[in-house]
Write an enzyme that holds these catalytic residues in place. Structure first.
Site, PDB file in Angstrom:
ATOM      1  N   LYS A 183      11.918  -1.046 -24.772  1.00  0.00           N
ATOM      2  CA  LYS A 183      13.222  -1.530 -24.706  1.00  0.00           C
ATOM      3  C   LYS A 183      12.682  -3.243 -25.183  1.00  0.00           C
ATOM      4  O   LYS A 183      12.962  -4.245 -23.744  1.00  0.00           O
ATOM      5  CB  LYS A 183      14.200  -1.551 -24.254  1.00  0.00           C
ATOM      6  CG  LYS A 183      15.934  -1.633 -24.707  1.00  0.00           C
ATOM      7  CD  LYS A 183      16.019  -2.870 -24.758  1.00  0.00           C
ATOM      8  CE  LYS A 183      16.776  -3.922 -25.110  1.00  0.00           C
ATOM      9  NZ  LYS A 183      17.079  -4.844 -25.741  1.00  0.00           N
ATOM     10  N   GLU A 258       9.505  -9.156 -12.663  1.00  0.00           N
ATOM     11  CA  GLU A 258       9.171 -10.285 -12.874  1.00  0.00           C
ATOM     12  C   GLU A 258      10.271 -11.265 -13.611  1.00  0.00           C
ATOM     13  O   GLU A 258      11.055 -10.859 -14.954  1.00  0.00           O
ATOM     14  CB  GLU A 258       8.217 -10.444 -14.055  1.00  0.00           C
ATOM     15  CG  GLU A 258       7.324 -11.635 -13.991  1.00  0.00           C
ATOM     16  CD  GLU A 258       7.182 -12.806 -15.003  1.00  0.00           C
ATOM     17  OE1 GLU A 258       8.054 -13.740 -14.467  1.00  0.00           O
ATOM     18  OE2 GLU A 258       7.300 -12.947 -15.272  1.00  0.00           O
ATOM     19  N   CYS A 292       8.273 -19.219 -17.833  1.00  0.00           N
ATOM     20  CA  CYS A 292       8.413 -18.331 -16.944  1.00  0.00           C
ATOM     21  C   CYS A 292       7.228 -19.177 -15.154  1.00  0.00           C
ATOM     22  O   CYS A 292       8.309 -19.627 -14.621  1.00  0.00           O
ATOM     23  CB  CYS A 292       9.177 -17.636 -15.994  1.00  0.00           C
ATOM     24  SG  CYS A 292       7.477 -16.531 -16.018  1.00  0.00           S
ATOM     25  N   GLU A 393      16.857 -23.213 -14.089  1.00  0.00           N
ATOM     26  CA  GLU A 393      15.140 -23.007 -15.006  1.00  0.00           C
ATOM     27  C   GLU A 393      16.577 -23.025 -15.696  1.00  0.00           C
ATOM     28  O   GLU A 393      17.011 -22.286 -16.628  1.00  0.00           O
ATOM     29  CB  GLU A 393      14.790 -21.332 -15.169  1.00  0.00           C
ATOM     30  CG  GLU A 393      13.921 -21.304 -15.859  1.00  0.00           C
ATOM     31  CD  GLU A 393      13.612 -19.808 -15.860  1.00  0.00           C
ATOM     32  OE1 GLU A 393      11.987 -19.262 -15.687  1.00  0.00           O
ATOM     33  OE2 GLU A 393      14.079 -19.027 -15.564  1.00  0.00           O
TER      34      GLU A 393
END
Length: 488
Positions: A183, A258, A292, A393
């Protein structure tokens, strides 16, 4: 004519129940293609197809699995030019990044796990001498630990690399004998269709790989909660990862997560400042900071603080913002208008919190930039540890700088974070750099580099994730350990 993709379920390309949605080019806002809107029932059908195929695929010879993965890598490389254009169009990555870091890395990962399919799965255990007792007669008992496939794995991938990220999940999962439901992120799923077509042409059996897409969260939810799914491998935000983890916890499904990052870059007084500036500057330049692992949170020892800020400001000032297809472009657009607005909101929040905007902070101006979703490389200084721009973030070309006095304070500031994916240390004293690395609560530490060893384990501490992959560690992540014991 715009291509309208179809779902790939049980070896067939099928029309989606929910029609299609538009995938747009973040550099121009123009239509790239149409992606299918799967229904919840179709997602569950895909998982059931993977379950039906597992019994046979899990028993195929490793050499057969390796051959299919190798052929798929060859086919991806064969069509690399077309794949590069598609990846650039749907992600906004520059041509060099789309070719070298997306398509090429994706193909390389299939080739790596073609070799991985042939790695030994048995680990011998030392014999044990047992005395007679309730469990049986005395004897010497041998044992072996064997890695077995988990079963059906749902692979939910991020938008920031539609080649490397899916390949890093699909290839090791297949190498270990699992079947998959893929997906992709809704923003740029079209490259994954190209990847699956390569697998189909390479001869992957029906049901071993299934591809479902949709713009609504319900598609991902169905791919997670299907009773046929044994494991979920997810790359994305911590918030979404938490929701997936709750479902996996209730159903006792394996998970590999992750998640987000806010990488600390500790720069000591004795550091090579040119190397530090170049490494940290990748936050501005590589995929517009949408990565990231970026060193976005710079902790600068006071002796070099001002010079480091000057160096980063000069570095960002030399970066050309432009259309990713243009020669000389270093910084392309971010993935969407919504994400651009989110990044700009963070910069404005930083101003209100008291940070000083040294570079950037305004929407870049130039020919054609008004049509896309561009963010200027932005440097914030005079930051304090409690600011949201320091703690959260941002996922864009934004770097924040916080000063520190000594090693103890630097380590404390680096660890004062909800995240722990990859941190960085720049110091001319290698012994100190490794000493500091040992104290950092992060899944990885770069010492005087932002480079990666692609056989080293990858994953995070704290809210940056659960589990490890990359290299042989990915083969371990997509397998269960079975102990086999016998009397000698």
């Amino acid at each position: 004519m715009t291509r309208a993709e179809r779902l790939y379920v049980a070896g067939e390309w099928v029309e989606p129940d929910g029609g299609h949605y538009e995938v747009t080019d973040p550099a121009t806002g123009e239509l790239v293609g149409l992606a299918p809107e799967a229904s919840r029932a179709q997602v569950h059908q895909a998982a059931e197809a993977a379950r039906a195929a597992f019994a046979t695929w899990s028993r195929t010879k490793p050499e057969e699995r390796a051959a299919i993965l190798d052929r798929a890598a060859d086919l991806m490389a064969r069509d690399a030019d077309a794949h590069t254009l598609l990846a650039r169009a749907e992600t906004g990555a520059t041509t060099a990044t789309a070719r070298g870091m997306q398509v090429a890395v994706g193909a390389a990962r299939f080739r790596r796990y073609a070799r991985g399919a042939l790695e030994p799965v048995e680990q011998a255990i030392a014999p044990q001498i047992n005395e007679a007792g309730p469990m049986g007669r005395a004897g010497v008992f041998g044992a072996v630990a064997v890695r077995r496939p988990v079963g059906v794995v749902t692979c939910i991938t991020s938008y920031n690399n539609p080649w490397a990220n899916p390949a890093g999940k699909i290839a090791p999962a297949l190498a270990m004998g699992n079947t998959v439901v893929v997906k992709p992120a809704p923003q740029d799923p079209l490259s994954v269709f190209a990847m699956v077509r390569a697998l189909e042409e390479a001869g992957v059996p029906a049901g071993v790989v299934n591809l479902v897409t949709g713009s609504a969260p319900a598609v991902g939810e169905a791919a997670v909660d299907s009773p046929a799914v044994d494991m979920v491998s997810f790359t994305g935000s911590t918030a979404v990862g938490r929701a997936i983890g709750e479902v996996c916890g209730r159903d006792v499904k394996r998970q590999l997560m992750e998640l987000g990052g806010k990488g600390a870059a500790l720069v000591f007084d004795d550091a090579d400042l040119d190397a530090a500036v170049s490494g940290i500057g990748t936050t501005f330049s590589f995929y517009s900071g949408q990565i990231c692992t970026a060193p976005t949170r710079v902790l600068a020892q006071r002796g070099i603080h001002d010079r480091l800020v000057e160096g980063l400001a000069a570095y960002s000032g030399h970066l050309r913002v432009g259309h990713p297809a243009e020669r000389g472009t270093v910084v392309g657009p971010v993935i969407s208008a919504a994400h651009r607005d989110r990044i700009e909101a963070y910069v404005e929040l930083g101003r209100k919190e008291g940070a000083r905007v040294v570079t950037g902070g305004e929407r870049p101006d130039g020919p054609g930039l008004d049509r896309g979703f561009y963010v200027a490389p932005t440097l914030l200084t005079e930051c304090t540890p409690g600011m949201r721009v320091v703690r959260e973030e941002i996922f864009g070309p934004v770097v924040v700088v916080v000063p520190f006095d000594d090693e103890e304070e630097g380590v404390a500031l680096a660890n004062d974070s909800d995240y722990g994916l990859i941190d960085y240390v720049w110091s001319g004293d290698v012994a100190r750099a490794f000493r500091v690395a040992a104290r950092l609560r992060a899944g990885g530490v770069g010492v005087n580099t932002v480079g990666r060893n692609m056989e080293a384990p990858f994953g995070g501490f704290k809210k940056s994730g659960v589990g490890r992959d990359v290299g042989s560690f990915a083969l371990h992540a997509y397998s269960e350990l079975q102990a086999v014991v016998w009397p000698g």
